[in-house]
Design a protein around this motif. Structure first.
Motif, PDB file in Angstrom:
ATOM      1  N   UNK A  84      39.978  32.333  61.054  1.00 51.97           N
ATOM      2  CA  UNK A  84      41.040  32.760  60.169  1.00 51.97           C
ATOM      3  C   UNK A  84      40.535  32.894  58.744  1.00 51.97           C
ATOM      4  N   UNK A  85      41.206  33.757  58.018  1.00 54.02           N
ATOM      5  CA  UNK A  85      40.951  33.947  56.591  1.00 54.02           C
ATOM      6  C   UNK A  85      42.278  34.302  55.945  1.00 54.02           C
ATOM      7  N   UNK A  86      42.460  33.785  54.743  1.00 48.87           N
ATOM      8  CA  UNK A  86      43.695  34.037  54.016  1.00 48.87           C
ATOM      9  C   UNK A  86      43.397  34.794  52.727  1.00 48.87           C
ATOM     10  N   UNK A  92      49.187  37.052  52.588  1.00 48.51           N
ATOM     11  CA  UNK A  92      49.029  36.860  54.031  1.00 48.51           C
ATOM     12  C   UNK A  92      47.568  36.700  54.439  1.00 48.51           C
ATOM     13  N   UNK A  93      47.378  36.350  55.691  1.00 48.89           N
ATOM     14  CA  UNK A  93      46.033  36.196  56.249  1.00 48.89           C
ATOM     15  C   UNK A  93      46.027  36.601  57.706  1.00 48.89           C
ATOM     16  N   UNK A  94      44.887  36.366  58.345  1.00 52.27           N
ATOM     17  CA  UNK A  94      44.693  36.764  59.739  1.00 52.27           C
ATOM     18  C   UNK A  94      44.071  35.650  60.559  1.00 52.27           C
ATOM     19  N   UNK A  95      44.485  35.574  61.815  1.00 50.55           N
ATOM     20  CA  UNK A  95      43.784  34.815  62.847  1.00 50.55           C
ATOM     21  C   UNK A  95      43.143  35.814  63.791  1.00 50.55           C
ATOM     22  N   UNK A 124      43.660  43.665  51.708  1.00 54.52           N
ATOM     23  CA  UNK A 124      43.806  42.336  51.112  1.00 54.52           C
ATOM     24  C   UNK A 124      42.438  41.823  50.705  1.00 54.52           C
ATOM     25  N   UNK A 125      42.377  41.009  49.667  1.00 53.31           N
ATOM     26  CA  UNK A 125      41.150  40.332  49.293  1.00 53.31           C
ATOM     27  C   UNK A 125      41.168  38.961  49.961  1.00 53.31           C
TER      28      UNK A 125
END
Length: 159
Positions: A84-86, A92-95, A124-125
């Motif tokens: 994951x990263x936010x 927001x972020x991703x899994x 997104x950064x």
């Protein structure tokens, strides 16, 4: 929703479902009805790798999760990974999840590649990625499951 907890477990059993249930018990979420969602982390939510979930509510309730899971009845190794990263601005972020009959290095490489591909699709950064990997040896004559779950908040009633 105050937090997403990342938990993991692995176990063997006489059937695929028995090994899955035992792996869920190792992760502390065996008493919930899991509802899988896709892999977006809402803005402003903290993600913490805890290993084993605390009490998240009464047994039988719904628990929202992102799940990486592999089960095998063959000898070898089974592995699951969740990366994951936010967003760096508390957005927001991703899994991303990967699992299969492979070693922990291979599953980690694959989940890193998947997360990078997902990040490339978004404007997104992102901050630095984090990864949780669970891997277990699998023996002939038994089923083995490895899993990593991102558990969203606490349980909610089904009815």
């Amino acid at each position: 929703m105050s937090m997403i907890r990342v938990v993991w477990g692995s176990a063997s059993g006489p059937t695929a479902m028995a090994s899955y249930d035992a792996a869920l018990a190792e992760a502390g979420v065996e008493n919930y009805n899991l509802v899988s969602v896709s892999s977006v982390i809402p803005a402003g939510v903290e993600v913490e790798a805890v290993g084993t979930a605390p009490d998240l509510g009464p047994a039988g309730e719904r628990l929202t999760v992102v799940e990486a899971r592999a089960t095998t009845a063959e000898p070898g190794r089974v592995s699951a990974a969740l990366a994951w990263a936010q967003s760096i601005d508390h957005g927001p972020g991703l899994f991303y999840e990967t699992a299969g009959e492979m070693d922990s290095d291979d599953v980690e490489r694959r989940v890193r590649e998947g997360l990078a591909a997902g990040q490339d699709l978004r404007d997104w950064q992102f901050g630095d990625p984090r990864i949780a990997v669970e891997s277990a040896p699998a023996e002939s004559g038994t089923h083995t499951t490895a899993l990593v779950l991102a558990v969203y908040g606490e349980s909610t009633p089904l009815l």
